[in-house]
Design a protein around this motif. Structure first.
Motif, PDB file in Angstrom:
ATOM      1  N   TRP A  62     -28.921-109.469 -83.268  1.00  0.00           N
ATOM      2  CA  TRP A  62     -30.284-109.598 -83.765  1.00  0.00           C
ATOM      3  C   TRP A  62     -30.638-108.448 -84.704  1.00  0.00           C
ATOM      4  O   TRP A  62     -31.194-108.658 -85.780  1.00  0.00           O
ATOM      5  N   ILE A  63     -30.296-107.252 -84.296  1.00  0.00           N
ATOM      6  CA  ILE A  63     -30.595-106.085 -85.137  1.00  0.00           C
ATOM      7  C   ILE A  63     -29.872-106.194 -86.473  1.00  0.00           C
ATOM      8  O   ILE A  63     -30.460-105.962 -87.535  1.00  0.00           O
ATOM      9  N   SER A  64     -28.604-106.575 -86.417  1.00  0.00           N
ATOM     10  CA  SER A  64     -27.833-106.676 -87.655  1.00  0.00           C
ATOM     11  C   SER A  64     -28.367-107.774 -88.567  1.00  0.00           C
ATOM     12  O   SER A  64     -28.354-107.647 -89.788  1.00  0.00           O
ATOM     13  N   GLY A  65     -28.845-108.833 -87.942  1.00  0.00           N
ATOM     14  CA  GLY A  65     -29.329-109.960 -88.731  1.00  0.00           C
ATOM     15  C   GLY A  65     -30.778-109.839 -89.163  1.00  0.00           C
ATOM     16  O   GLY A  65     -31.227-110.544 -90.072  1.00  0.00           O
ATOM     17  N   ASN A  66     -31.514-108.958 -88.507  1.00  0.00           N
ATOM     18  CA  ASN A  66     -32.932-108.800 -88.820  1.00  0.00           C
ATOM     19  C   ASN A  66     -33.318-107.329 -88.880  1.00  0.00           C
ATOM     20  O   ASN A  66     -34.175-106.868 -88.125  1.00  0.00           O
ATOM     21  N   PRO A  67     -32.653-106.601 -89.769  1.00  0.00           N
ATOM     22  CA  PRO A  67     -32.867-105.150 -89.781  1.00  0.00           C
ATOM     23  C   PRO A  67     -34.330-104.751 -89.971  1.00  0.00           C
ATOM     24  O   PRO A  67     -34.786-103.797 -89.341  1.00  0.00           O
ATOM     25  N   ASP A  68     -35.044-105.471 -90.827  1.00  0.00           N
ATOM     26  CA  ASP A  68     -36.446-105.098 -91.067  1.00  0.00           C
ATOM     27  C   ASP A  68     -37.296-105.288 -89.818  1.00  0.00           C
ATOM     28  O   ASP A  68     -38.088-104.423 -89.453  1.00  0.00           O
ATOM     29  N   TRP A  69     -37.122-106.424 -89.177  1.00  0.00           N
ATOM     30  CA  TRP A  69     -37.851-106.662 -87.928  1.00  0.00           C
ATOM     31  C   TRP A  69     -37.479-105.610 -86.900  1.00  0.00           C
ATOM     32  O   TRP A  69     -38.331-105.079 -86.197  1.00  0.00           O
ATOM     33  N   ALA A  70     -36.196-105.326 -86.816  1.00  0.00           N
ATOM     34  CA  ALA A  70     -35.739-104.352 -85.822  1.00  0.00           C
ATOM     35  C   ALA A  70     -36.328-102.977 -86.088  1.00  0.00           C
ATOM     36  O   ALA A  70     -36.827-102.301 -85.178  1.00  0.00           O
ATOM     37  N   ARG A  71     -36.277-102.575 -87.345  1.00  0.00           N
ATOM     38  CA  ARG A  71     -36.820-101.261 -87.692  1.00  0.00           C
ATOM     39  C   ARG A  71     -38.295-101.195 -87.313  1.00  0.00           C
ATOM     40  O   ARG A  71     -38.758-100.217 -86.720  1.00  0.00           O
ATOM     41  N   PHE A  72     -39.004-102.243 -87.633  1.00  0.00           N
ATOM     42  CA  PHE A  72     -40.427-102.259 -87.313  1.00  0.00           C
ATOM     43  C   PHE A  72     -40.660-102.178 -85.812  1.00  0.00           C
ATOM     44  O   PHE A  72     -41.475-101.379 -85.332  1.00  0.00           O
ATOM     45  N   VAL A  73     -39.967-102.992 -85.086  1.00  0.00           N
ATOM     46  CA  VAL A  73     -40.144-103.023 -83.641  1.00  0.00           C
ATOM     47  C   VAL A  73     -39.794-101.670 -83.019  1.00  0.00           C
ATOM     48  O   VAL A  73     -40.502-101.179 -82.147  1.00  0.00           O
ATOM     49  N   PHE A  74     -38.728-101.047 -83.503  1.00  0.00           N
ATOM     50  CA  PHE A  74     -38.351 -99.744 -82.956  1.00  0.00           C
ATOM     51  C   PHE A  74     -39.426 -98.692 -83.200  1.00  0.00           C
ATOM     52  O   PHE A  74     -39.748 -97.901 -82.327  1.00  0.00           O
ATOM     53  N   HIS A  75     -39.941 -98.694 -84.413  1.00  0.00           N
ATOM     54  CA  HIS A  75     -40.863 -97.619 -84.776  1.00  0.00           C
ATOM     55  C   HIS A  75     -42.280 -97.815 -84.270  1.00  0.00           C
ATOM     56  O   HIS A  75     -43.046 -96.879 -84.196  1.00  0.00           O
ATOM     57  N   HIS A  76     -42.633 -99.049 -83.987  1.00  0.00           N
ATOM     58  CA  HIS A  76     -44.036 -99.282 -83.674  1.00  0.00           C
ATOM     59  C   HIS A  76     -44.300 -99.671 -82.230  1.00  0.00           C
ATOM     60  O   HIS A  76     -45.402-100.049 -81.898  1.00  0.00           O
ATOM     61  N   ARG A  77     -43.281 -99.560 -81.433  1.00  0.00           N
ATOM     62  CA  ARG A  77     -43.484 -99.939 -80.044  1.00  0.00           C
ATOM     63  C   ARG A  77     -44.643 -99.169 -79.454  1.00  0.00           C
ATOM     64  O   ARG A  77     -45.551 -99.721 -78.869  1.00  0.00           O
ATOM     65  N   PHE A  78     -44.638 -97.849 -79.690  1.00  0.00           N
ATOM     66  CA  PHE A  78     -45.678 -97.013 -79.118  1.00  0.00           C
ATOM     67  C   PHE A  78     -47.059 -97.390 -79.649  1.00  0.00           C
ATOM     68  O   PHE A  78     -47.986 -97.653 -78.892  1.00  0.00           O
TER      69      PHE A  78
END
Lengths: 215, 215, 215, 215
Positions: A107-123
């Motif tokens: 999922w991360i490899s296929g959706n890097p933008d979504w992943a980056r967003f989710v990682f950074h904005h969880r908090f």
DNA sequence: AATGAATGAGCCTTCATTCAT
DNA sequence: GATGAATGAAGGCTCATTCAT
């Protein structure tokens, strides 16, 4: 099912979806704080007023994005779980854990933008109180994991902190993913797909064995 | 070596250090973006002008903080490595890896504010070009790790992506730490100290064994 | 005439002169408002404290510069007048007027930075109340001009507004000079030296002739 | 062509015009640098946000003002030229040059604030790249002047630097105007209207006659 | 639903000036 | 006389949000 009413709704939904994608691109490029409503307006083609009409405020745009991202993530995990069940009648814990790693890596490899967003904005998003929607999803996975373990007969699993076990399984993957998504490492996450799966399984084993005697 | 001159320098340095601590508290409480210079001024007792006189701008304050944080982290790792050498004449790879986990867990547990800041601002600061100062430190660790592995006769180690291996070792710890530092999990990181060390060692073993045949 | 005292004074004066030159360069490059004390400090090598010790404040630096510039201008006009007297026993009004144009063209061409500064800051400095020093110089020229005219038997001259006549003589030169100093025209002012002199004389003649009947 | 749409535009344009007048008053009273956005806000009744919404930044306000000023100046020159053509079927160079002086004197006398602003900010605005709009106007005048001269059979005119000739014609007027606008001379510019016209014509003649033999 | 002009609180930063050493 | 750290008022500008149309 009035067709004219329906069509408007569909159009509207599509517009909202487009706006979210546009917002994601902005957040990816500038970060959440540095992204202005005007940027999203320009990227989405919607007016400022419409953006507010549909999402309420900037934070809610991020929330919607976060939920959308988590939904995509949930989808892939469920898919992988379903496939695993279908293909292997009696999957073991090892296969379950590796499947989780695969799902994450893919999922991360296929959706890097979504992943980056989710990682950074969880908090950030967690604070906004809008997380209720996907809270359920996350606990679903955890429940699934633990029920799986119980099903596998790994009794110790239940006595362990679920967050701790999650870190064991996805920690290395996410850790590496963060660096890759930030451009700090060049080798794609996907190249370590198998290795991360092996490591996760080894780590869990290591803890289960030792853990049974120590904690 | 005029003592009067020295005193001024010391006083100045102390003031700067105090200002950094004050800034850290602000960043911890509100986050980088939401922290205003006025907050730092109030927390530090320095004037706005002095803050800019000494640090240049808000971003540079974060840079200085980041460097300071990394320095503290470097210190503990070096200390642990030294101790390991001193206490065990011929430390194996297992002990080296566990030592790294201990150092991480202990530093994070003992310096949660610094850790939180460092975790959240790695990207930002990396961009600012001011990172040269600790670049050396980080590569030192990596060098240490790989020379250690070589010394242990683990030849495969060198052929592995160092970032990948780092993720294996510290990934779970950092992953859990993020959640703990954000208040999303309650069980202190330190309670899993031993378990994370075991898991790291197990993960590395798992990859080294499988890796020798696969990649 | 204590030599030790004198030396210090000389050194001091030289430093002040250097600082003014440095300030002029800053003003030339950035303009008065955009020039900061720190720029002048860097350009002059003096400390901020010394700058204030010697000049009082930023405005006074400009004042000193203005006076210095006007002094240089006065010097060249006096020199040209003296030379004219020496070389031509009975100079006519034409020669006097052309001499003034030559003096202006030559000073501006030879001291573009000073000229630019004087042109742009006349208003500013005039306001600061520090202009008394060169007020005398300017009126000297005017007196000289009118006494000259009287001497030449041009009675109408006196009845004319001295500022008006000055504009006739130096207006075109200064107008062109402003554009040249700003880089808006490329042909050097000096190339029109003779032409501006001719034009000034022609303009004055035109007004004297017509003026005797009209106003 | 919906009237409601039009009304909004008109209202908006009027507001912008009002804001520019307010800004001009501020600039006249305090100068560009010393004028703050707050002053313009208070003088115009617009909010800070609107000011920025419409003009972009402080510099652009000055740009708009400069363009507006030049437009007014262009208008009067065109008017005077048209009138000259209408009243005198075959205007000579003398009448053309005097007309230019009249236009300058009359516009400056009638619009002292605009004139003061335009004089002081030519350089600044020129740098901002927004000058394209009136570039055309200026070159129009110059073209007009030179085509006029050609029409009059004054061949030498073309070989002359157009900037030089412009300085001859308007230099004295502008020079005097600067002093009058700054309050350094009391006699109104308009009182010298005829004299400046005579002087301009005499100056041009002087240069044309001498110039034909010298350069 | 859509639009975009209007708002204004608030932020980062600058910089002339002071003053203790 | 020299130094430069310290000061803090003030300014330009941003931007999330509102609301009349």
């Amino acid at each position: 099912m009035g067709s004219s009413q329906k069509k408007i709704t569909d159009k509207t939904r599509q517009k909202q979806r487009d706006a979210l994608i546009a917002a994601l691109q902005c957040f990816t490029e500038h970060g959440f704080e540095a992204t202005t409503i005007e940027m999203i307006r320009d990227a989405s083609g919607m007016s400022v007023g419409s953006l507010y009409h549909h999402f309420g405020n900037k934070e809610k745009i991020a929330s919607a994005l976060f939920r959308e991202g988590m939904r995509g993530y949930a989808r892939i995990v469920k898919q992988y779980a379903t496939d695993l069940m279908a293909n292997s009648p009696e999957p073991g814990l090892e296969q379950g854990i590796k499947m989780l790693v695969y799902a994450n890596v893919d999922w991360i490899s296929g959706n890097p933008d979504w992943a980056r967003f989710v990682f950074h904005h969880r908090f950030t998003v967690t604070q906004s109180g809008d997380e209720g929607a996907f809270r359920g999803d996350i606990s679903d996975f955890r429940k699934m994991l633990s029920s799986w373990a119980r099903f596998m007969g790994v009794a110790e699993f239940d006595s362990l902190d679920i967050n701790f076990v999650s870190s064991l399984i996805t920690g290395p993957t996410h850790n590496y993913a963060r660096q890759w998504l930030a451009g700090r490492v060049k080798t794609p996450l996907s190249e370590h797909r198998e290795a991360f799966a092996e490591a996760a399984w080894a780590a869990v084993q290591g803890v289960l064995i030792k853990g049974s005697s120590t904690s």
